[in-house]
Scaffold this motif. Sequence first.
Motif, PDB file in Angstrom:
ATOM      1  N   ILE A 133       0.847  -1.214   0.000  1.00  0.00           N
ATOM      2  CA  ILE A 133       0.000   0.000   0.000  1.00  0.00           C
ATOM      3  C   ILE A 133       0.872   1.249   0.000  1.00  0.00           C
ATOM      4  O   ILE A 133       1.756   1.395   0.842  1.00  0.00           O
ATOM      5  N   LYS A 134       0.577   2.122  -0.963  1.00  0.00           N
ATOM      6  CA  LYS A 134       1.272   3.416  -0.998  1.00  0.00           C
ATOM      7  C   LYS A 134       0.376   4.431  -0.285  1.00  0.00           C
ATOM      8  O   LYS A 134      -0.856   4.314  -0.321  1.00  0.00           O
ATOM      9  N   VAL A 135       0.959   5.418   0.338  1.00  0.00           N
ATOM     10  CA  VAL A 135       0.167   6.457   1.011  1.00  0.00           C
ATOM     11  C   VAL A 135       0.587   7.824   0.484  1.00  0.00           C
ATOM     12  O   VAL A 135       1.773   8.078   0.306  1.00  0.00           O
ATOM     13  N   MET A 136      -0.393   8.663   0.243  1.00  0.00           N
ATOM     14  CA  MET A 136      -0.122  10.068  -0.113  1.00  0.00           C
ATOM     15  C   MET A 136      -0.735  10.917   0.988  1.00  0.00           C
ATOM     16  O   MET A 136      -1.897  10.698   1.370  1.00  0.00           O
ATOM     17  N   ASN A 137       0.004  11.877   1.495  1.00  0.00           N
ATOM     18  CA  ASN A 137      -0.516  12.704   2.588  1.00  0.00           C
ATOM     19  C   ASN A 137      -0.203  14.189   2.360  1.00  0.00           C
ATOM     20  O   ASN A 137       0.622  14.775   3.059  1.00  0.00           O
ATOM     21  N   PRO A 138      -0.891  14.784   1.384  1.00  0.00           N
ATOM     22  CA  PRO A 138      -0.662  16.220   1.163  1.00  0.00           C
ATOM     23  C   PRO A 138      -1.295  17.027   2.292  1.00  0.00           C
ATOM     24  O   PRO A 138      -2.414  16.735   2.726  1.00  0.00           O
TER      25      PRO A 138
END
Length: 314
Positions: free
Chosen positions: A273-278
């Motif tokens: 699982i990749k996570v993006m947290n802008p």
Amino acid sequence: MSEEFSSKLKQTFEDIRTMKVRGAGRIARAAVAALRDEIFYVSDSSPEEFYKRMQAAANFLKSSRPTAVSLPNGINTVIKSIQKGIAQGLDLKSLKEYVAKEAETFIQKSIEAQKKIGEIGTKRIVNGDTILTHCNSQSAISVIETAFKEGKQIKVFVTETRPRFQGRLTAAYLADHGIDVTLIPDTAARLYMRKIDKVVVGADAIAVNGAVVNKIGTSQIAALAFESRTRVMVAAETYKISPQTYWGELIEIEMRSPYEVAPKSWLDKHPRIKVMNPAFDITPPQYIDFIVTEKGIYPPQGIIMLFKELYELA
Ligand code: RUB
């Protein structure tokens, strides 16, 4: 490199980086205060040497968080005052006193600007309004609190603001000051939008075309407001206008740790699982009705005029 700075300045850098100090206005004031104190920490032989040391401290502080334009704008007022003082031929002692005074002026003006935004913004809040706010903006709170203090019967819906839950700070502050507050999950914004008369949010940066950078989720809320014909007010000091956008540069959006979104233990179990947290997003000008600054109320399309006036480009 950072060894040459005072421990107080390094602490301020850390406090901003780790979000102990957060919110664009607070970040700017903390950085400018750290620079003001640094003036008397650095021991230098000449104004030029002093300038070099302060410039290094300024660059270090600027690198603490990338998005809030108030941070470089605040810091640049200090650096510009050093340049001005040197150009006037001030000796080192007078130069330091002058720069310290200019830094203090920035801090005071920032506090006054937030108050003024409250006084101007409240004119657009009417008795009985239900307001929705997102994240934790002192300028947005200034509008809401001023309206309440004027005796307007208002209700406020506050989104939790995942993943850092700054909405709880706002909800607690407003409730502690006697305001009728309802905390909702970010995902409930559309469900409740029909109850909302006005959305009031702050800004980390404003592009010269009137687009607003603010806490992630703001643009979603603004789009929902647009869908239901709810007015969107942005409350922001003029030092949040980004000069670099005038020359076509983009505003950098801070990406934060994946562990703010999901715990490390869980992510370790799911390595695919990749996570993006802008931390922020961009609300286009067409979703914003007006921007309240300490200089007055502007449609987003009017920000370019205000910018030119402020930077004497007109
Ligand atoms: C805070 C945030 C706020 C703006 C404006 O984000 O998005 O809405 O900074 O705040 P974070 P203010 O918690 O990541 O710093 O009006 O207080 O300047």
